[in-house]
Design an enzyme around this catalytic site. Structure first.
Site, short mmCIF file in Angstrom:
data_model
loop_
_atom_site.label_atom_id
_atom_site.label_comp_id
_atom_site.label_asym_id
_atom_site.label_seq_id
_atom_site.Cartn_x
_atom_site.Cartn_y
_atom_site.Cartn_z
CE LYS A 10 45.31 43.06 39.81
NZ LYS A 10 45.40 44.06 40.87
CB THR A 46 44.03 44.08 47.88
OG1 THR A 46 44.72 43.94 46.64
CG2 THR A 46 44.66 45.16 48.71
CG HIS A 81 48.92 35.73 42.43
ND1 HIS A 81 47.71 36.02 43.00
CD2 HIS A 81 49.57 36.92 42.29
CE1 HIS A 81 47.63 37.33 43.22
NE2 HIS A 81 48.74 37.89 42.80
CB SER A 92 40.30 43.61 37.31
OG SER A 92 40.93 44.16 38.42
CE LYS A 102 33.14 51.67 37.40
NZ LYS A 102 32.82 51.45 35.98
P1 A3P Z 1 38.43 46.02 39.87
O1 A3P Z 1 39.60 46.31 38.98
O2 A3P Z 1 37.34 45.26 39.16
O3 A3P Z 1 37.92 47.24 40.55
P2 A3P Z 1 43.63 42.07 43.60
O4 A3P Z 1 43.57 42.57 45.00
O5 A3P Z 1 43.58 40.57 43.51
O6 A3P Z 1 44.74 42.67 42.85
O7 A3P Z 1 42.26 42.50 42.91
C1 A3P Z 1 41.96 43.83 42.66
C2 A3P Z 1 40.47 43.93 42.41
O8 A3P Z 1 39.78 43.84 43.66
C3 A3P Z 1 40.10 45.28 41.81
O9 A3P Z 1 38.93 45.04 41.04
C4 A3P Z 1 39.82 46.08 43.07
O10 A3P Z 1 39.07 47.23 42.87
C5 A3P Z 1 39.06 45.04 43.89
N1 A3P Z 1 39.09 45.34 45.34
C6 A3P Z 1 40.13 45.78 46.08
N2 A3P Z 1 39.77 45.93 47.36
C7 A3P Z 1 38.47 45.59 47.45
C8 A3P Z 1 37.53 45.55 48.52
N3 A3P Z 1 37.87 45.91 49.74
N4 A3P Z 1 36.28 45.14 48.24
C9 A3P Z 1 35.92 44.77 46.98
N5 A3P Z 1 36.76 44.80 45.93
C10 A3P Z 1 38.03 45.18 46.14
#
Ligand code: A3P
Length: 319
Positions: free
Chosen positions: A67, A71, A130, A160, A286
């Site tokens: 989180k 991604t 991770h 998140s 978000k």
């Molecule tokens: P939120 O839940 O605060 O919206 P991961 O990819 O490590 O699983 O993390 C997911 C978090 O990154 C989520 O946060 C997601 O919305 C956010 N996220 C995914 N793609 C993103 C992007 N292109 N730019 C900014 N935040 C992004």
């Protein structure tokens, strides 16, 4: 090969018996190994990749706590590294049709002889993980391959993760699901997948200080504030800086836009990623800084702030 897998199974089965176990707040079993918590469903594979993964000097390893922006980082690194080919014909960019998790695999899913990037098995290979720094395969730490770490405010990480796991229901039986307060207690105790978060962050921070050319340390918040600057920083770090001609053509802005939350959010949103466990749409919730304030009380934030002051005392760059 078969023998290897059998030995791995026996090794992790007997090892598992000796490890401290806990259930995460969503009911998923975790084990503690060398000071860090792992989700039991991925543990065996994490150990296998620790044991067998052979890094090449040209590899790029993306490392994050769940989180923290995994991604996003996958999309950015993929685009930056492959820009010569994919941006020749922008309409063919795989990010228009594929979730970034399909383009950049996690090391736990690593299988030898399986090209990781569509039809392009060429170097550099990109993998994500991770695991904490000290749990990276020896060849990753000792080779010349590059590591990019993204750090994120623990309050946003917690919120998140909480919403992500609730949505995906990793454990089908949600009877044991803990409430927000108890889950937050667990986060503050460091009992969460790949936690404690402070040891995870300081591990990579120290590795970065020790060898900044090997480990790039980024913050989600800084990336949100100025992605163009950070895209250039990643390219410089990876040894493929943007030429002035590329900059003039607006390629840095183009990549930043292609990897933005809004652009990635709608791609293949009904598909599933990572062993088919997680719905693609749940990786894009978000994408904001400070959304924790909509879920957590000021007292909870104060508790986390105090904890961070203590845990990051020796690492001023982290606060
Ligand atoms: P939120 O839940 O605060 O919206 P991961 O990819 O490590 O699983 O993390 C997911 C978090 O990154 C989520 O946060 C997601 O919305 C956010 N996220 C995914 N793609 C993103 C992007 N292109 N730019 C900014 N935040 C992004």
């Amino acid at each position: 090969k078969k023998q290897d897998t059998k030995e791995d199974d026996e090794f992790s089965e007997s090892l598992l018996q000796t490890l401290e176990q806990q259930t995460n707040w969503d009911g998923s079993p975790m084990v503690k190994y060398q000071g860090f918590w792992y989700l039991k469903i991925f543990f065996r594979q994490e150990l296998a990749s620790y044991k067998h993964f052979k890094a090449k000097d040209s590899d790029v390893i993306l490392s994050t706590l769940p989180k923290a922006g995994t991604t996003w980082l996958k999309a950015l690194a993929f685009s930056i590294v492959n820009r010569g080919t994919i941006y020749r014909d922008i309409d063919q960019n795989p990010l228009l049709t594929c979730n970034p998790h399909k383009l950049v695999p996690f090391l736990v899913a690593f299988k030898e002889n399986k090209p990781n990037q569509l039809d392009k098995p060429n170097d550099p290979r990109i993998f994500a993980t991770h695991v904490p720094f000290k749990a990276l395969a020896y060849s990753i730490r000792e080779s010349a391959c590059k590591i990019i770490y993204v750090c994120r405010n623990p309050l946003d990480l917690f919120v998140s993760a909480r919403l992500f796991l609730t949505e995906n229901k990793l454990e089908k039986d949600h009877a044991g699901l803990l409430g927000l307060d108890e889950s937050f207690d667990m986060a503050c105790e460091g009992t969460h997948p790949y936690g404690p978060f402070w040891d995870h962050m300081t591990g990579y921070w120290n590795a970065h200080l020790e060898n900044p050319r090997k480990v790039l340390f980024l913050k989600y918040e800084d990336m949100k504030e100025d992605i163009v600057f950070n895209v250039k920083k990643i390219a410089d770090f990876l040894g493929c800086p943007f030429s002035s001609e590329e900059e003039e053509r607006g390629m840095v802005e183009e990549i930043s836009k292609m990897c933005s939350f809004q652009s990635l959010k709608n791609v293949d949103k009904n598909g599933y990623s990572i062993k088919g466990l997680f719905k693609n749409s749940t990786f894009f919730r978000k994408g904001e800084v400070g959304d924790w304030s909509n879920y957590l009380t000021p007292a909870m934030a104060e508790r986390m702030k105090k904890l961070m002051e203590i845990k990051f005392q020796g690492s001023p760059g982290l606060t």
